[in-house]
Design a protein around this motif. Sequence first.
Motif, PDB file in Angstrom:
ATOM      1  N   UNK A  79      30.206  16.750   2.481  1.00 16.03           N
ATOM      2  CA  UNK A  79      29.960  15.442   1.874  1.00 16.03           C
ATOM      3  C   UNK A  79      29.904  14.359   2.952  1.00 16.03           C
ATOM      4  N   UNK A  80      28.986  13.447   2.773  1.00 13.21           N
ATOM      5  CA  UNK A  80      28.845  12.345   3.719  1.00 13.21           C
ATOM      6  C   UNK A  80      29.967  11.336   3.483  1.00 13.21           C
ATOM      7  N   UNK A  81      30.796  11.162   4.513  1.00 14.56           N
ATOM      8  CA  UNK A  81      31.953  10.272   4.343  1.00 14.56           C
ATOM      9  C   UNK A  81      31.852   9.021   5.215  1.00 14.56           C
ATOM     10  N   UNK A  82      30.763   8.922   5.981  1.00 16.46           N
ATOM     11  CA  UNK A  82      30.620   7.731   6.806  1.00 16.46           C
ATOM     12  C   UNK A  82      29.588   7.931   7.901  1.00 16.46           C
ATOM     13  N   UNK A  83      29.510   6.957   8.772  1.00 15.60           N
ATOM     14  CA  UNK A  83      28.562   6.987   9.893  1.00 15.60           C
ATOM     15  C   UNK A  83      29.295   6.578  11.163  1.00 15.60           C
ATOM     16  N   UNK A  84      29.106   7.352  12.195  1.00 11.44           N
ATOM     17  CA  UNK A  84      29.670   7.021  13.502  1.00 11.44           C
ATOM     18  C   UNK A  84      28.650   6.188  14.271  1.00 11.44           C
ATOM     19  N   UNK A 123      23.683   3.905  18.993  1.00 11.02           N
ATOM     20  CA  UNK A 123      23.705   5.311  18.611  1.00 11.02           C
ATOM     21  C   UNK A 123      24.385   5.433  17.256  1.00 11.02           C
ATOM     22  N   UNK A 124      23.906   6.368  16.446  1.00 10.75           N
ATOM     23  CA  UNK A 124      24.562   6.597  15.157  1.00 10.75           C
ATOM     24  C   UNK A 124      24.450   8.073  14.791  1.00 10.75           C
ATOM     25  N   UNK A 125      25.450   8.530  14.042  1.00 14.85           N
ATOM     26  CA  UNK A 125      25.459   9.912  13.577  1.00 14.85           C
ATOM     27  C   UNK A 125      26.250   9.978  12.272  1.00 14.85           C
ATOM     28  N   UNK A 126      25.772  10.745  11.281  1.00 16.17           N
ATOM     29  CA  UNK A 126      26.504  10.847  10.009  1.00 16.17           C
ATOM     30  C   UNK A 126      27.778  11.671  10.185  1.00 16.17           C
ATOM     31  N   UNK A 127      28.804  11.324   9.399  1.00 13.23           N
ATOM     32  CA  UNK A 127      30.069  12.057   9.398  1.00 13.23           C
ATOM     33  C   UNK A 127      30.210  12.783   8.060  1.00 13.23           C
ATOM     34  N   UNK A 128      30.626  14.050   8.112  1.00 11.17           N
ATOM     35  CA  UNK A 128      30.782  14.851   6.901  1.00 11.17           C
ATOM     36  C   UNK A 128      32.175  15.453   6.854  1.00 11.17           C
ATOM     37  N   UNK A 129      32.657  15.661   5.630  1.00 11.21           N
ATOM     38  CA  UNK A 129      33.947  16.339   5.487  1.00 11.21           C
ATOM     39  C   UNK A 129      33.711  17.843   5.513  1.00 11.21           C
TER      40      UNK A 129
END
Length: 238
Positions: free
Chosen positions: A30-35, A20-26
Amino acid sequence: FYMSEITQDQGTLGGYVINFSAPLHDDFGNNIGVFVCKLDADFLSKLVSDISIGENGRSFIMDGDGICIAHPDPTMRYGGEKFVSINNNPEYKRLNKLWDDMYANSSGFMEYDYEGTRFAAYDTIEGTTNWAIAVTADKAEFLEGTTQSVLASIIIGIILLIVAFIVVTFVIGSITGRITSITHRIERLSNGDLTDDVQLDNGTDEVSRLIFATKNLITILHSMIDSISDVLAAMSEG
């Protein structure tokens, strides 16, 4: 959230896992990573085992590479021996056609042969890398249920028709009987029979009004004849 391919994991989970993956935003978007996380893939097979039509129906899931990743039969999963023996086997031409359609990221309905003739409805799963799920049903079992439903509908329709016929016959008979009775009374009245034997009912329909009018007419005629009789009696006395 996105469910990507199923892979083999040699770590704590062991066996096959779903990634499973999901983008992380501040706070500013802004995209700051991927979970990223992993989950035992067997839960998919347990899920499809609970989705069935009839006693012989089943469900299964194909991934974006055309591999069966969820099925009640373990030998059909992840390129198992039964899956390999059926794949591209001319004996199961229509089943392979179903798999090809699911792999092509399409949706639809078709009939195929596997452990008897079966129906399948299939569609893609949103939020995945082109996974598709199919729900199947045994043709004989499916048509038996459909035939029973149609037969039940026909029987209910016939019963309702009979009941409607009985009700209509009763209503028409009731109205016809009352009209016939009052018609005979009017005929007797035209022949000079002023006997007041008209029975009123508590209805408010046109027939009840006709009965009331007939009784009222007889009463008026009685009153007129009584008045004429009094006049004639007075005249006879000078």
